[in-house]
Design a protein around this motif. Structure first.
Motif, PDB file in Angstrom:
ATOM      1  N   LEU A 102       0.833  -1.198   0.000  1.00  0.00           N
ATOM      2  CA  LEU A 102       0.000   0.000   0.000  1.00  0.00           C
ATOM      3  C   LEU A 102       0.866   1.244   0.000  1.00  0.00           C
ATOM      4  O   LEU A 102       2.082   1.185   0.189  1.00  0.00           O
ATOM      5  N   ARG A 138      -5.796   2.502   1.206  1.00  0.00           N
ATOM      6  CA  ARG A 138      -6.166   1.517   0.185  1.00  0.00           C
ATOM      7  C   ARG A 138      -4.990   0.578  -0.100  1.00  0.00           C
ATOM      8  O   ARG A 138      -3.840   1.016  -0.209  1.00  0.00           O
ATOM      9  N   VAL A 139      -5.273  -0.724  -0.200  1.00  0.00           N
ATOM     10  CA  VAL A 139      -4.280  -1.702  -0.646  1.00  0.00           C
ATOM     11  C   VAL A 139      -4.140  -1.583  -2.160  1.00  0.00           C
ATOM     12  O   VAL A 139      -5.143  -1.535  -2.873  1.00  0.00           O
TER      13      VAL A 139
END
Length: 262
Positions: free
Chosen positions: A54, A237-238
């Motif tokens: 990430l 967010r990944v």
């Protein structure tokens, strides 16, 4: 017939300058905007898995000296500061070891935090937990370290289904997230009441029985209270996730975690 001017080969000095400029640009980008982070351990399961990659949003809380590589920014405290919110997933610099950690922000300045029989109490009030389906993963070596997960369903054997009890916890303020439990009485299921001092924050991992966090004092190798200056940014967010030993083993990437919101 006009002769075309031959292109002169690039000198070693020009190549070195190009590399230096590229490094400076990358350093500025990393310091001001986004820092890459690869999840090495299972302390934040199932929100974050071993091998998740990430980018940390470094604009979220403003900037401190730790915003620059090696902590070289000449910032005495924090500039453009924005207050973190309870429930944020945050990357921070450990106050003693200097390592980067990622945990969930639980306690704000002035809060009291306590664990009783695996239930989180904030400011004297129990935080709601609703049991849900267990978290299931394969019992195998994970990530570059090659550690094996702990299971609530006992010794399952290599390749077996390793389970952890899972519940949805709702924090004061309304943020809900999954937490995992291996067995009652493990780790810091019961703690004294902690008071979060001004300018500091209290962090915990979502995988509650497998997380070294603010429940453990710094003197004993834990995290303790984390100063605001040590916060690097928020994980939102990944980008992608690798289930293999190396991040670039693309054939091990998890197809359901591309750009997954945290």
């Amino acid at each position: 017939m006009a002769r075309t001017k031959e292109k002169q080969p690039e000198t070693i000095g020009e190549t070195i300058k190009t590399v230096i400029y590229a490094l400076l640009i990358a350093g500025v980008f990393r310091s001001l905007f986004f820092q890459p982070f690869w999840i090495p351990s299972g302390s934040m399961k199932d929100t974050l898995l071993v091998g998740d990659f990430l980018f940390v949003n470094k604009m979220a809380y403003g900037y401190s000296k730790y915003s620059c590589p090696f902590g070289i920014c000449p910032i005495p405290d924090r500039i453009l500061a924005r207050t973190p919110e309870r429930g944020d997933v945050v990357v921070f610099r450990h106050p003693v070891s200097g390592q980067d950690y990622i945990k969930r922000l639980i306690g704000l300045p002035g809060d009291t935090v306590q664990m009783k029989n695996g239930v989180l109490f904030l400011n004297g009030q129990p935080q709601k937990q609703v049991p849900t389906a267990p978290f299931v993963e394969t019992y195998e070596a994970q990530g570059s370290v090659g550690g094996f997960p702990a299971c609530s369903n006992g010794a399952v054997g290599l390749g077996g289904e390793c389970e952890k009890e899972r519940a949805i916890e709702t924090l004061e303020g309304g943020v809900s997230h999954a937490i995992l439990n291996i067995r009652d009485g493990l780790g810091a299921d019961n703690t004294p009441e902690f008071s979060v001092p001004e300018g500091h924050f209290f962090f915990m991992g979502d995988n509650r029985d497998n997380s070294i966090d603010s429940r453990y004092p710094q003197a004993g190798g834990g995290v303790g209270m984390v100063p605001f200056a040590n916060l690097l940014g928020r994980a939102d967010r990944v980008i992608f996730s690798s289930a293999g030993r190396r991040m670039l083993y693309f054939w091990t990437w998890r197809g359901d975690r591309f750009f997954k919101k945290i």
